[in-house]
Design a protein around this motif. Structure first.
Motif, PDB file in Angstrom:
ATOM      1  N   ILE A 441     -55.809 -57.774   2.183  1.00  0.00           N
ATOM      2  CA  ILE A 441     -55.046 -57.844   0.934  1.00  0.00           C
ATOM      3  C   ILE A 441     -55.992 -57.742  -0.252  1.00  0.00           C
ATOM      4  O   ILE A 441     -57.031 -58.421  -0.300  1.00  0.00           O
ATOM      5  N   THR A 442     -55.639 -56.887  -1.193  1.00  0.00           N
ATOM      6  CA  THR A 442     -56.465 -56.718  -2.393  1.00  0.00           C
ATOM      7  C   THR A 442     -56.308 -57.918  -3.304  1.00  0.00           C
ATOM      8  O   THR A 442     -55.192 -58.371  -3.592  1.00  0.00           O
ATOM      9  N   VAL A 443     -57.441 -58.443  -3.757  1.00  0.00           N
ATOM     10  CA  VAL A 443     -57.461 -59.558  -4.707  1.00  0.00           C
ATOM     11  C   VAL A 443     -57.935 -59.007  -6.043  1.00  0.00           C
ATOM     12  O   VAL A 443     -59.006 -58.405  -6.127  1.00  0.00           O
ATOM     13  N   LYS A 444     -57.141 -59.210  -7.064  1.00  0.00           N
ATOM     14  CA  LYS A 444     -57.434 -58.632  -8.372  1.00  0.00           C
ATOM     15  C   LYS A 444     -58.810 -59.076  -8.875  1.00  0.00           C
ATOM     16  O   LYS A 444     -59.149 -60.254  -8.826  1.00  0.00           O
ATOM     17  N   GLY A 445     -59.588 -58.077  -9.313  1.00  0.00           N
ATOM     18  CA  GLY A 445     -60.904 -58.377  -9.876  1.00  0.00           C
ATOM     19  C   GLY A 445     -62.017 -58.493  -8.857  1.00  0.00           C
ATOM     20  O   GLY A 445     -63.178 -58.675  -9.237  1.00  0.00           O
ATOM     21  N   GLN A 446     -61.704 -58.409  -7.559  1.00  0.00           N
ATOM     22  CA  GLN A 446     -62.731 -58.521  -6.519  1.00  0.00           C
ATOM     23  C   GLN A 446     -62.891 -57.179  -5.802  1.00  0.00           C
ATOM     24  O   GLN A 446     -61.922 -56.469  -5.549  1.00  0.00           O
ATOM     25  N   MET A 447     -64.155 -56.869  -5.485  1.00  0.00           N
ATOM     26  CA  MET A 447     -64.432 -55.593  -4.822  1.00  0.00           C
ATOM     27  C   MET A 447     -64.062 -55.629  -3.343  1.00  0.00           C
ATOM     28  O   MET A 447     -63.786 -54.605  -2.744  1.00  0.00           O
ATOM     29  N   ARG A 448     -64.072 -56.810  -2.753  1.00  0.00           N
ATOM     30  CA  ARG A 448     -63.734 -56.925  -1.327  1.00  0.00           C
ATOM     31  C   ARG A 448     -62.321 -57.479  -1.167  1.00  0.00           C
ATOM     32  O   ARG A 448     -61.881 -58.315  -1.949  1.00  0.00           O
ATOM     33  N   ARG A 449     -61.656 -57.017  -0.113  1.00  0.00           N
ATOM     34  CA  ARG A 449     -60.302 -57.482   0.132  1.00  0.00           C
ATOM     35  C   ARG A 449     -60.313 -58.695   1.053  1.00  0.00           C
ATOM     36  O   ARG A 449     -61.198 -58.866   1.881  1.00  0.00           O
ATOM     37  N   LYS A 450     -59.314 -59.513   0.939  1.00  0.00           N
ATOM     38  CA  LYS A 450     -59.192 -60.733   1.729  1.00  0.00           C
ATOM     39  C   LYS A 450     -58.483 -60.434   3.052  1.00  0.00           C
ATOM     40  O   LYS A 450     -57.517 -59.690   3.092  1.00  0.00           O
ATOM     41  N   GLU A 451     -58.993 -61.028   4.130  1.00  0.00           N
ATOM     42  CA  GLU A 451     -58.377 -60.860   5.441  1.00  0.00           C
ATOM     43  C   GLU A 451     -57.438 -62.026   5.730  1.00  0.00           C
ATOM     44  O   GLU A 451     -57.830 -63.189   5.586  1.00  0.00           O
ATOM     45  N   VAL A 452     -56.207 -61.707   6.137  1.00  0.00           N
ATOM     46  CA  VAL A 452     -55.236 -62.737   6.510  1.00  0.00           C
ATOM     47  C   VAL A 452     -54.669 -62.384   7.879  1.00  0.00           C
ATOM     48  O   VAL A 452     -54.535 -61.203   8.230  1.00  0.00           O
ATOM     49  N   PRO A 453     -54.356 -63.365   8.720  1.00  0.00           N
ATOM     50  CA  PRO A 453     -53.821 -63.081  10.056  1.00  0.00           C
ATOM     51  C   PRO A 453     -52.396 -62.548   9.995  1.00  0.00           C
ATOM     52  O   PRO A 453     -51.627 -62.867   9.084  1.00  0.00           O
ATOM     53  N   VAL A 454     -52.058 -61.731  10.963  1.00  0.00           N
ATOM     54  CA  VAL A 454     -50.693 -61.252  11.136  1.00  0.00           C
ATOM     55  C   VAL A 454     -50.192 -61.826  12.461  1.00  0.00           C
ATOM     56  O   VAL A 454     -50.714 -61.504  13.527  1.00  0.00           O
ATOM     57  N   ASP A 455     -49.213 -62.712  12.384  1.00  0.00           N
ATOM     58  CA  ASP A 455     -48.744 -63.364  13.607  1.00  0.00           C
ATOM     59  C   ASP A 455     -47.604 -62.584  14.256  1.00  0.00           C
ATOM     60  O   ASP A 455     -47.029 -61.669  13.672  1.00  0.00           O
ATOM     61  N   GLN A 456     -47.330 -62.928  15.498  1.00  0.00           N
ATOM     62  CA  GLN A 456     -46.206 -62.365  16.250  1.00  0.00           C
ATOM     63  C   GLN A 456     -46.219 -60.831  16.322  1.00  0.00           C
ATOM     64  O   GLN A 456     -45.178 -60.171  16.281  1.00  0.00           O
ATOM     65  N   VAL A 457     -47.424 -60.287  16.436  1.00  0.00           N
ATOM     66  CA  VAL A 457     -47.538 -58.847  16.694  1.00  0.00           C
ATOM     67  C   VAL A 457     -47.299 -58.617  18.186  1.00  0.00           C
ATOM     68  O   VAL A 457     -47.887 -59.304  19.036  1.00  0.00           O
ATOM     69  N   TYR A 458     -46.449 -57.671  18.498  1.00  0.00           N
ATOM     70  CA  TYR A 458     -46.169 -57.337  19.895  1.00  0.00           C
ATOM     71  C   TYR A 458     -47.300 -56.450  20.411  1.00  0.00           C
ATOM     72  O   TYR A 458     -47.542 -55.351  19.898  1.00  0.00           O
ATOM     73  N   LEU A 459     -47.996 -56.925  21.438  1.00  0.00           N
ATOM     74  CA  LEU A 459     -49.195 -56.248  21.930  1.00  0.00           C
ATOM     75  C   LEU A 459     -49.008 -55.824  23.383  1.00  0.00           C
ATOM     76  O   LEU A 459     -48.575 -56.608  24.224  1.00  0.00           O
ATOM     77  N   GLN A 460     -49.352 -54.581  23.663  1.00  0.00           N
ATOM     78  CA  GLN A 460     -49.288 -54.046  25.018  1.00  0.00           C
ATOM     79  C   GLN A 460     -50.682 -53.568  25.429  1.00  0.00           C
ATOM     80  O   GLN A 460     -51.362 -52.869  24.664  1.00  0.00           O
ATOM     81  N   LEU A 461     -51.095 -53.931  26.636  1.00  0.00           N
ATOM     82  CA  LEU A 461     -52.380 -53.495  27.179  1.00  0.00           C
ATOM     83  C   LEU A 461     -52.129 -52.410  28.225  1.00  0.00           C
ATOM     84  O   LEU A 461     -51.375 -52.615  29.177  1.00  0.00           O
ATOM     85  N   PHE A 462     -52.749 -51.246  28.028  1.00  0.00           N
ATOM     86  CA  PHE A 462     -52.627 -50.134  28.959  1.00  0.00           C
ATOM     87  C   PHE A 462     -53.993 -49.858  29.585  1.00  0.00           C
ATOM     88  O   PHE A 462     -55.020 -49.895  28.907  1.00  0.00           O
ATOM     89  N   GLU A 463     -53.979 -49.565  30.886  1.00  0.00           N
ATOM     90  CA  GLU A 463     -55.193 -49.149  31.581  1.00  0.00           C
ATOM     91  C   GLU A 463     -55.048 -47.678  31.921  1.00  0.00           C
ATOM     92  O   GLU A 463     -53.986 -47.225  32.360  1.00  0.00           O
ATOM     93  N   GLU A 464     -56.121 -46.920  31.723  1.00  0.00           N
ATOM     94  CA  GLU A 464     -56.076 -45.485  31.982  1.00  0.00           C
ATOM     95  C   GLU A 464     -55.612 -45.208  33.410  1.00  0.00           C
ATOM     96  O   GLU A 464     -56.105 -45.801  34.364  1.00  0.00           O
ATOM     97  N   ASN A 465     -54.661 -44.298  33.540  1.00  0.00           N
ATOM     98  CA  ASN A 465     -54.100 -43.888  34.832  1.00  0.00           C
ATOM     99  C   ASN A 465     -53.329 -45.004  35.546  1.00  0.00           C
ATOM    100  O   ASN A 465     -52.979 -44.869  36.714  1.00  0.00           O
ATOM    101  N   ASN A 466     -53.054 -46.111  34.835  1.00  0.00           N
ATOM    102  CA  ASN A 466     -52.382 -47.222  35.499  1.00  0.00           C
ATOM    103  C   ASN A 466     -51.221 -47.780  34.692  1.00  0.00           C
ATOM    104  O   ASN A 466     -50.617 -48.772  35.073  1.00  0.00           O
TER     105      ASN A 466
END
Length: 647
Positions: A441-466
């Motif tokens: 997230i961009t913070v006004k007046g700062q060159m670096r952006r702030k990192e915030v967690p994103v909860d409840q992301v649906y995540l799938q793990l795939f294995e090649e050929n499997n």
């Protein structure tokens, strides 16, 4: 006086045995002389040399230590001492001895330095071993030398000097006095299952002669066995002698010299017929052996010490002609061949050329290498490293279609230096993937952006050929974990309403089960017309070409567009305030267009992207015209952004 005459007679007999390559007998004779109170340098030297030539590095190291204790010892003894220590895995001692050899023989300093450096390389490989399970193939091995397995549809052919039947009509009881074992013969072990064998039996006398035979290679499509025969021919001024498993510079006083030849035999049921010599055999002048036929039968690789090579023995190849004959031998080139020994080529079921060398950087003795490419065009030569290679001799490999399992020959597990056939298979080390789902997230007046967690992301793990393996949600702090295995290719796909779908690909390199792999997944909101800054997409002053660091970030955007096929974007470029407004507008247009062109080249349709230059009209800080700013502050304005266009 009689005792002295007897001693001289014994010495003469011992020397005769040594010069005739009967090292097992010469060893006993010299030891007897030394034990009777004659510990002269020449006798101790011959004992050490005999052990070295019999490939018994453990005893060779001990006896060369005795040799260098004599002030008048030849400098070469330090090299042989170092070589034996390296083969035994005593790398620190070997480094010191190679250095001493370089000091005593200045013209060999470069070689000594390289050998000392190879000890450091070997120790580094052992600290980070590749994950393989390696076991003796007990059914195939004997108390003698067993090596160079080659797979047939219904069994395994390999070479062995075991003292047993050599053919259907006779029993092998003669000993080869170089090693004290029998002569090398070809054996066949029928398959009991996919990975087990019935008891080995020798191939018939049509293939096995009374002298050495093997190793071999099999062309399945023609049921044709290519194999090595060793012949003893009368010396005609040559200075080189060979044994069945290496090229050894023998004593010039011998009347005979061993030379290798290649033969073929046709398999018909349980019989081997039509035994024929290879057309490029030339035993009167040099050796040709260790055949390796490609899967299509069109190229034959082999080892030879023919004139014009790079070293003691080189890898060569011949191409099959339209009439079935073999073209002129061609050296496989300087990427493979060195001033040392290159031998034991084989073609894996993966189609790659494997061979052994003691001239390329290795762990000690012969190491196994894989060559990517073909004939004289080699893209890469790679050492298979530890534990497929060891400080001892490793050679005669047979790899499966994946290159991750098979069989190889090594004397690492034998106290007496004899070779065994080992089974190897890559083991996938289990470990843990530890990840975070975040938003910047961009913070006004700062060159670096702030990192915030994103909860409840649906995540799938795939294995090649499997396919899909697991499905979870990130927790309230955006954290998640997956169990994974080293060396496999994985893709993680993350999605949440209000955000663009993201994927990450990785191939973990876990060494132990307690290792973890860190992954960060950056999520951007799918809000139309909201600018999203691409991190690290910066440009050099007055330039519009894509820098390597910018290319990596654009690749991530390419991945985002592929993961979200229904969106179109505007790719906007911005400059700093230096130069004129007109110049900056032109420059930003070029920068935006170069970014779009880059992404089109990576498979994104041009119709899904709109390039737009903003010049210096949307500065992110105070650095307008005539304002003093640092280079870092100016670069912050030289950026590329994207925003989703409304449908």
């Amino acid at each position: 006086m009689p005792a002295k005459v007897l001693a001289q007679k014994d010495v003469k007999q011992a020397d005769k045995l040594f010069n005739s390559f009967e090292y097992s007998l010469a060893l006993a004779a010299y030891k007897d002389i030394v034990e009777r109170g004659e510990p002269k340098l020449e006798y101790v030297q011959r004992i050490a040399d005999s052990y070295r030539l019999m490939n018994n590095s453990k005893e060779a190291e001990f006896w060369y230590a005795q040799v260098v204790a004599f002030p008048e010892a030849e400098p070469a003894s330090y090299y042989f001492y170092a070589e034996a220590a390296k083969r035994n895995g005593n790398y620190e001692r070997a480094k010191s001895l190679f250095s001493k050899y370089g000091e005593r023989v200045p013209e060999k300093l470069e070689v000594a330095t390289l050998m000392a450096a190879s000890c450091d390389t070997a120790m580094a490989w052992m600290k980070a071993p590749k994950s393989f399970d390696i076991q003796k193939e007990n059914t195939l091995n004997s108390e003698g030398i067993d090596f160079s397995p080659t797979k047939l549809p219904d069994g395994m052919v390999f070479s062995s000097d075991r003292l047993s039947s050599a053919g259907k009509k006779k029993q092998q009881t003669d000993r080869y006095n170089w090693t004290g074992n029998g002569y090398v013969q070809l054996y066949f072990a029928p398959s009991a299952s996919d990975s087990t064998w019935e008891g080995p039996v020798p191939l018939p006398e049509e293939v096995n002669t009374a002298f050495h035979n093997g190793p071999a290679s099999f062309l399945g499509k023609e049921n044709l066995l290519f194999f090595t025969r060793t012949n003893s021919v009368r010396r005609k001024g040559q200075k080189r002698n060979t044994d069945p498993t290496s090229w050894f510079k023998g004593d010039e006083r011998s009347d005979y010299i061993n030379r290798l030849e290649i033969y073929t035999a046709q398999r018909k049921g349980n019989e081997w017929v039509s035994v024929k010599p290879f057309q490029h055999n030339n035993p009167e002048k040099y050796s040709v052996g260790h055949p390796a036929i490609t899967i299509d039968g069109q190229t034959l690789y082999f080892a030879s010490d023919m004139p014009g090579g790079f070293g003691e023995s080189d890898i060569y190849y011949c191409e099959r002609q339209a009439d079935g004959s073999w073209g002129k031998p061609v050296n496989a080139g300087a990427k493979i061949n060195t001033s040392g020994r290159e031998s034991f080529p084989s073609i894996g079921a993966d189609g790659n050329l494997y061979f052994s060398s003691d001239g390329l950087t290795g762990m000690g003795g012969l190491d196994v290498f894989r060559a990517l490419g073909e004939k004289g065009k080699w893209a890469k030569i790679e050492n298979l490293k530890y534990p497929l290679n060891s400080s001892h001799d490793d050679f005669g490999i047979h790899a499966d279609s994946t290159g991750t399992k098979g069989w190889l020959s090594s004397n690492r597990m034998a106290e007496n230096g004899f070779d065994d056939i080992l089974r190897f298979e890559e083991v996938r080390v289990p470990c843990t993937l530890v990840g975070e789902t975040i938003e910047r997230i961009t913070v006004k007046g700062q060159m670096r952006r702030k990192e915030v967690p994103v909860d409840q992301v649906y995540l799938q793990l795939f294995e090649e050929n499997n396919g899909s393996l697991r499905e979870i949600y990130s927790d309230s702090k955006g954290r998640f974990t997956f169990p994974i295995k080293a060396g496999l290719n994985y893709t993680i796909r993350g999605s949440k309403k209000g955000y663009l779908t993201q994927t990450v690909t990785l191939t973990p390199e876990c060494l132990t089960s307690i290792d973890s792999v860190q992954v960060e997944m950056l999520f951007n909101r799918d809000t139309p017309n909201k600018a999203i800054v691409l991190e690290n997409i910066y440009y050099d002053l007055d330039k519009f070409d894509i820098r390597p660091d910018a290319a990596k970030e654009l690749d991530k955007l390419v991945r985002t567009l592929k993961d979200n096929p229904n969106i179109t974007i505007e790719l906007g470029s911005h400059t700093d305030s230096r130069e004129s407004h007109r110049y900056n507008q032109m420059l930003s247009d070029l920068r935006a267009q170069s970014a779009v062109t880059y992404m089109v080249a990576r498979g994104i349709e041009r119709s899904r992207m709109k390039a737009k230059g903003y010049g210096e009209t949307q500065l992110r800080n105070k650095c307008a015209d005539n304002v003093s700013c640092s280079e870092e502050e100016h670069q912050w304005n030289r950026r590329t952004e994207f925003k989703i266009l409304a449908k």
